[in-house]
Write an enzyme that holds these catalytic residues in place. Structure first.
Site, mmCIF file in Angstrom:
data_model
loop_
_atom_site.group_PDB
_atom_site.id
_atom_site.type_symbol
_atom_site.label_atom_id
_atom_site.label_comp_id
_atom_site.label_asym_id
_atom_site.label_seq_id
_atom_site.Cartn_x
_atom_site.Cartn_y
_atom_site.Cartn_z
ATOM 1 N N SER A 142 0.104 5.597 -2.044
ATOM 2 C CA SER A 142 0.647 4.781 -0.946
ATOM 3 C C SER A 142 1.333 3.575 -1.562
ATOM 4 O O SER A 142 1.070 3.213 -2.722
ATOM 5 C CB SER A 142 -0.496 4.330 -0.026
ATOM 6 N N TYR A 155 -9.165 0.668 0.728
ATOM 7 C CA TYR A 155 -8.068 1.641 0.700
ATOM 8 C C TYR A 155 -7.119 1.318 -0.453
ATOM 9 O O TYR A 155 -6.702 2.212 -1.205
ATOM 10 C CB TYR A 155 -7.324 1.593 2.030
#
Length: 294
Positions: A142, A155
């Site tokens: 990401s 995350y």
């Protein structure tokens, strides 16, 4: 990789979103698939759609937070085919909220799925991958693996780690013909945010506006291109490019944004701490007066 036709791929998180679209794009290229997910209904739908594209497709339920299930899935793939050519570590989860509110169990759950599972999957399949004429590993990270924000620390830690793992693999095995690509999209129109637990009471995890997002189809197309070109880092979406270059050309700008309003908040906190002892003393006096009156 010169050609994908006739290759065999293992894809995690294939029931929906990015994993589903990567699976369908691989099937369209003539790749046979072995798909993993915990969503058995969504997985069955992906299998049916991919099969219509002419690929041989197998699937298996697999909870990536359980190391034994990962080992069992790897063994099932090797029992069926004996090898794979492409590994796509796509499955991921998120948690939104202040870091200090996260429990140890929540940290363990997120890191197990987002980071430890790809490491284990890769480690157990590396012997067969490096012995193939052409092989490729895709790790779906990401932009959060390159640029930090707030309230997504677990995350972001997992995605930073996955990016570092990918770079280490690429440095070590490129000479042996193993390609490694890290896909770093910005926000994508999946259910990642909607399903992410929230650590803030009476609130839901915010969902990025659609104008800021890429689609899973775009991410999948870029992924296929990255495999063909053996591209190490693949950014997806204008927002990902913006954050990437701001971080590299003007890192102070992001730091300034994170610190915006800091002086005012620190002053307010100091006042609250200063008033705390005074309020406690007043409350104690009131309690003592009530006790004496009684």
């Amino acid at each position: 990789m010169q050609s994908l036709c006739g290759k065999r791929a293992l894809v995690t998180g294939a029931a929906a979103g990015i994993g589903r679209e990567i699976s369908l794009q691989l099937a369209a290229e003539g790749v046979d698939l072995f798909l993993l997910d915990i969503d058995e209904s969504g997985l069955a739908d992906t299998v049916e759609t991919a099969s219509l594209l002419g690929s041989q497709v197998f699937s298996q339920y697999c909870d990536l937070s359980e190391p034994q299930q990962i080992t069992n899935a790897v063994q099932a793939v090797l029992d069926e085919w004996g090898y794979i050519d492409i590994l796509v570590n796509n499955a991921g989860v998120a948690f939104y909220g202040p870091t200090h509110t996260m429990t140890a169990a929540q940290w363990d759950w997120l890191l197990a799925i987002n980071l430890l599972a790809p490491i284990q999957m890769t480690r157990e399949l590396l012997p067969t991958l490096i012995n193939r004429p052409e092989a490729h590993i895709v790790n779906v990270s990401s932009i959060c693996g390159l640029v930090s924000g707030s309230r997504f620390s677990a995350y972001q830690v997992s995605k930073f780690g996955l990016l570092g793992f990918s770079e280490a693999l690429r440095a070590e095995y490129s000479r042996q013909g193993l390609g490694v690509s890290t896909i770093c999209p910005g926000p994508v129109t999946t259910r990642l945010f909607e399903t992410a637990p929230c650590g803030r009471a009476d609130k839901k995890t915010p969902v990025p506006p659609r104008w800021l997002c890429s689609t899973p189809e775009v991410v999948a197309l870029k992924t296929i291109k990255a495999i063909y070109q053996d591209k190490g880092l693949c950014l997806v979406g204008w927002f990902a490019y913006l954050l990437y270059y701001v971080k590299r050309l003007a890192p102070w700008a992001l730091d300034l944004a994170h610190r915006f309003g800091r002086h005012k908040r620190m002053k307010k906190k100091a006042e609250q701490l200063k008033q705390g002892p005074v309020l406690q003393t007043a409350e104690k006096r009131a309690t003592d007066s009530q006790s004496n009156a009684a």
